[in-house]
Design an enzyme around this catalytic site. Structure first.
Site, PDB file in Angstrom:
ATOM      1  N   LYS A   1       0.834  -1.209   0.000  1.00 42.79           N
ATOM      2  CA  LYS A   1       0.000   0.000   0.000  1.00 42.79           C
ATOM      3  C   LYS A   1       0.867   1.257   0.000  1.00 42.79           C
ATOM      4  CE  LYS A   1      -2.040  -1.040   3.899  1.00 42.79           C
ATOM      5  NZ  LYS A   1      -1.284  -2.280   4.180  1.00 42.79           N
TER       6      LYS A   1
ATOM      7  N   ARG B   1      11.445  -5.233   5.406  1.00 42.93           N
ATOM      8  CA  ARG B   1      11.104  -3.822   5.158  1.00 42.93           C
ATOM      9  C   ARG B   1      12.019  -2.876   5.948  1.00 42.93           C
ATOM     10  NH1 ARG B   1       5.013  -1.982   5.442  1.00 42.93           N
ATOM     11  NH2 ARG B   1       5.029  -3.091   7.439  1.00 42.93           N
TER      12      ARG B   1
ATOM     13  N   ARG C   1      -9.671   0.923   8.701  1.00 47.48           N
ATOM     14  CA  ARG C   1      -9.221  -0.431   9.012  1.00 47.48           C
ATOM     15  C   ARG C   1     -10.273  -1.223   9.763  1.00 47.48           C
ATOM     16  NH1 ARG C   1      -3.404   0.701   8.828  1.00 47.48           N
ATOM     17  NH2 ARG C   1      -2.210  -1.216   9.032  1.00 47.48           N
TER      18      ARG C   1
ATOM     19  N   ARG D   1      -0.589  -8.739  13.719  1.00 43.37           N
ATOM     20  CA  ARG D   1      -1.108  -7.777  12.749  1.00 43.37           C
ATOM     21  C   ARG D   1      -1.907  -8.486  11.660  1.00 43.37           C
ATOM     22  NH1 ARG D   1       4.103  -5.086  11.095  1.00 43.37           N
ATOM     23  NH2 ARG D   1       2.803  -3.858   9.697  1.00 43.37           N
TER      24      ARG D   1
ATOM     25  N   ARG E   1      11.002  -1.058  11.502  1.00 44.86           N
ATOM     26  CA  ARG E   1       9.944  -0.778  12.462  1.00 44.86           C
ATOM     27  C   ARG E   1       9.904  -1.864  13.529  1.00 44.86           C
ATOM     28  NH1 ARG E   1       4.795   0.127   8.602  1.00 44.86           N
ATOM     29  NH2 ARG E   1       3.844  -0.934  10.374  1.00 44.86           N
TER      30      ARG E   1
HETATM   31  P1  ADP Z   1       1.175  -1.516   7.390  1.00 46.27           P
HETATM   32  O1  ADP Z   1       1.817  -0.573   6.402  1.00 46.27           O
HETATM   33  O2  ADP Z   1       2.079  -2.633   7.720  1.00 46.27           O
HETATM   34  O3  ADP Z   1      -0.162  -1.975   6.960  1.00 46.27           O
HETATM   35  P2  ADP Z   1       0.685   0.841   8.986  1.00 46.27           P
HETATM   36  O4  ADP Z   1       1.934   1.630   8.917  1.00 46.27           O
HETATM   37  O5  ADP Z   1      -0.440   1.250   8.115  1.00 46.27           O
HETATM   38  O6  ADP Z   1       1.031  -0.695   8.748  1.00 46.27           O
HETATM   39  O7  ADP Z   1       0.150   0.798  10.464  1.00 46.27           O
HETATM   40  C1  ADP Z   1       0.978   0.472  11.554  1.00 46.27           C
HETATM   41  C2  ADP Z   1       0.158   0.377  12.829  1.00 46.27           C
HETATM   42  O8  ADP Z   1      -0.472   1.630  13.084  1.00 46.27           O
HETATM   43  C3  ADP Z   1      -0.978  -0.629  12.779  1.00 46.27           C
HETATM   44  O9  ADP Z   1      -0.564  -1.945  13.116  1.00 46.27           O
HETATM   45  C4  ADP Z   1      -1.936  -0.047  13.836  1.00 46.27           C
HETATM   46  O10 ADP Z   1      -1.492  -0.339  15.152  1.00 46.27           O
HETATM   47  C5  ADP Z   1      -1.776   1.450  13.630  1.00 46.27           C
HETATM   48  N1  ADP Z   1      -2.771   1.976  12.664  1.00 46.27           N
HETATM   49  C6  ADP Z   1      -2.513   2.559  11.456  1.00 46.27           C
HETATM   50  N2  ADP Z   1      -3.657   2.923  10.856  1.00 46.27           N
HETATM   51  C7  ADP Z   1      -4.666   2.552  11.683  1.00 46.27           C
HETATM   52  C8  ADP Z   1      -6.088   2.623  11.625  1.00 46.27           C
HETATM   53  N3  ADP Z   1      -6.731   3.141  10.561  1.00 46.27           N
HETATM   54  N4  ADP Z   1      -6.809   2.120  12.673  1.00 46.27           N
HETATM   55  C9  ADP Z   1      -6.192   1.599  13.753  1.00 46.27           C
HETATM   56  N5  ADP Z   1      -4.863   1.488  13.865  1.00 46.27           N
HETATM   57  C10 ADP Z   1      -4.095   1.960  12.850  1.00 46.27           C
HETATM   58  P1  ADP Z   2       2.182  -1.852   3.225  1.00 41.48           P
HETATM   59  O1  ADP Z   2       2.194  -0.346   3.214  1.00 41.48           O
HETATM   60  O2  ADP Z   2       0.980  -2.426   2.547  1.00 41.48           O
HETATM   61  O3  ADP Z   2       2.376  -2.418   4.593  1.00 41.48           O
HETATM   62  P2  ADP Z   2       4.780  -1.616   1.889  1.00 41.48           P
HETATM   63  O4  ADP Z   2       4.522  -0.765   0.716  1.00 41.48           O
HETATM   64  O5  ADP Z   2       5.466  -1.002   3.052  1.00 41.48           O
HETATM   65  O6  ADP Z   2       3.425  -2.356   2.359  1.00 41.48           O
HETATM   66  O7  ADP Z   2       5.631  -2.883   1.394  1.00 41.48           O
HETATM   67  C1  ADP Z   2       6.068  -3.891   2.315  1.00 41.48           C
HETATM   68  C2  ADP Z   2       7.434  -4.418   1.877  1.00 41.48           C
HETATM   69  O8  ADP Z   2       7.292  -5.136   0.643  1.00 41.48           O
HETATM   70  C3  ADP Z   2       8.481  -3.331   1.628  1.00 41.48           C
HETATM   71  O9  ADP Z   2       9.745  -3.825   2.047  1.00 41.48           O
HETATM   72  C4  ADP Z   2       8.421  -3.126   0.113  1.00 41.48           C
HETATM   73  O10 ADP Z   2       9.676  -2.689  -0.402  1.00 41.48           O
HETATM   74  C5  ADP Z   2       8.079  -4.532  -0.384  1.00 41.48           C
HETATM   75  N1  ADP Z   2       7.241  -4.549  -1.601  1.00 41.48           N
HETATM   76  C6  ADP Z   2       6.270  -3.662  -1.962  1.00 41.48           C
HETATM   77  N2  ADP Z   2       5.699  -3.993  -3.125  1.00 41.48           N
HETATM   78  C7  ADP Z   2       6.317  -5.140  -3.535  1.00 41.48           C
HETATM   79  C8  ADP Z   2       6.164  -5.994  -4.681  1.00 41.48           C
HETATM   80  N3  ADP Z   2       5.251  -5.739  -5.650  1.00 41.48           N
HETATM   81  N4  ADP Z   2       6.972  -7.072  -4.771  1.00 41.48           N
HETATM   82  C9  ADP Z   2       7.877  -7.347  -3.791  1.00 41.48           C
HETATM   83  N5  ADP Z   2       8.062  -6.592  -2.696  1.00 41.48           N
HETATM   84  C10 ADP Z   2       7.291  -5.492  -2.554  1.00 41.48           C
END
Ligand code: ADP
Ligand code: ADP
Ligand code: ZN
Length: 207
Positions: free
Chosen positions: A13, A122, A88, A164, A153
């Protein structure tokens, strides 16, 4: 266009939101980035959110809804935005209906077994929100975009990742049906190269 990116942790994302936002010249609104900054700055919101994030759970709906409501009032949101990581939960999605008119919801689908490898490799930049994977860094430890030192992180450690994923399936996955029922859902196969996923998302947004 007002867009939501939906998908499990590690689906891509953030990676895709940065690219699409640059292409469309709209802001990326990442609630995860906003919360991490609030924690780093030790604001009241950061103090409230920290324990939930550390445990791999979700921050309470009322806390996160307030943050998003404020953010969407900023001038830069007038021409559209991507919500990355919000909503979420169903209550968050219901609250959002009273705040904004959403045009499209892009679900980035990736199987759980691929997510663990993505998340554990990541590395992120807390300053500008850029995301990398160790496999593409070649030993480099700083951000290409802004020069800041990259970090892993705390909640990307294996013991938290499982929580998660459980939270995603229990609380966030129901939003797929929620937005399908409203005719807004486009599901993208996120299990391919980043450029392919990017092209597929642009295509879906045009449709
Ligand atoms: P990821 O990119 O791995 O999906 P995020 O960076 O979006 O994770 O979120 C990290 C953490 O921040 C989540 O595990 C949650 O604890 C909190 N968080 C982020 N967005 C939300 C939301 N919309 N509602 C509740 N918690 C959130
Ligand atoms: P999210 O925001 O959904 O948690 P991220 O964009 O942070 O996900 O991506 C999670 C990890 O996967 C990062 O280390 C990123 O570089 C890697 N990644 C993202 N897109 C791809 C893809 N299409 N193929 C392989 N690895 C990816
Ligand atoms: Zn950076």
């Amino acid at each position: 266009m007002n867009i939501i990116f939906l998908g499990p942790p590690g689906a891509g994302k953030g990676t895709q939101a940065q690219k699409i936002c640059a292409a469309l010249n709209i802001p990326q609104i990442s609630t995860g980035d906003m919360l991490r900054r609030a924690i780093a700055e030790k604001t009241p919101t950061g103090l409230k959110a920290k324990s939930y994030m550390d445990a791999g759970g979700l921050v309470p709906d009322d806390v996160i809804i307030d943050i998003v409501r404020d953010r969407l009032q900023a001038d830069d949101c007038a021409q559209g935005y991507i919500l990355d990581g919000f909503p979420r939960t169903v209550p968050q999605a219901e609250a959002l209906e009273g705040i904004a008119q959403i045009d499209k919801v892009v679900e980035i689908a990736v199987p759980d077994e691929k997510l663990v490898a993505r998340i554990s490799g990541r590395r992120v930049c807390l300053k500008c929100g850029a995301t990398y994977h160790v496999s593409m860094l070649d030993g480099k430890t700083t951000c290409d975009a802004c020069g800041e030192t990259l970090i892993q992180r705390d909640d990307d450690k294996p013991e938290t990742v499982q929580n998660r994923l459980v939270a995603y399936h229990a609380k966030t996955a129901p939003l797929v049906d929620f937005y399908r029922a409203r005719g807004k859902l486009a599901t993208i196969d996120g299990d391919g190269g980043m450029e392919k996923v990017f092209a597929d998302i642009l295509e879906a947004l045009k449709a």
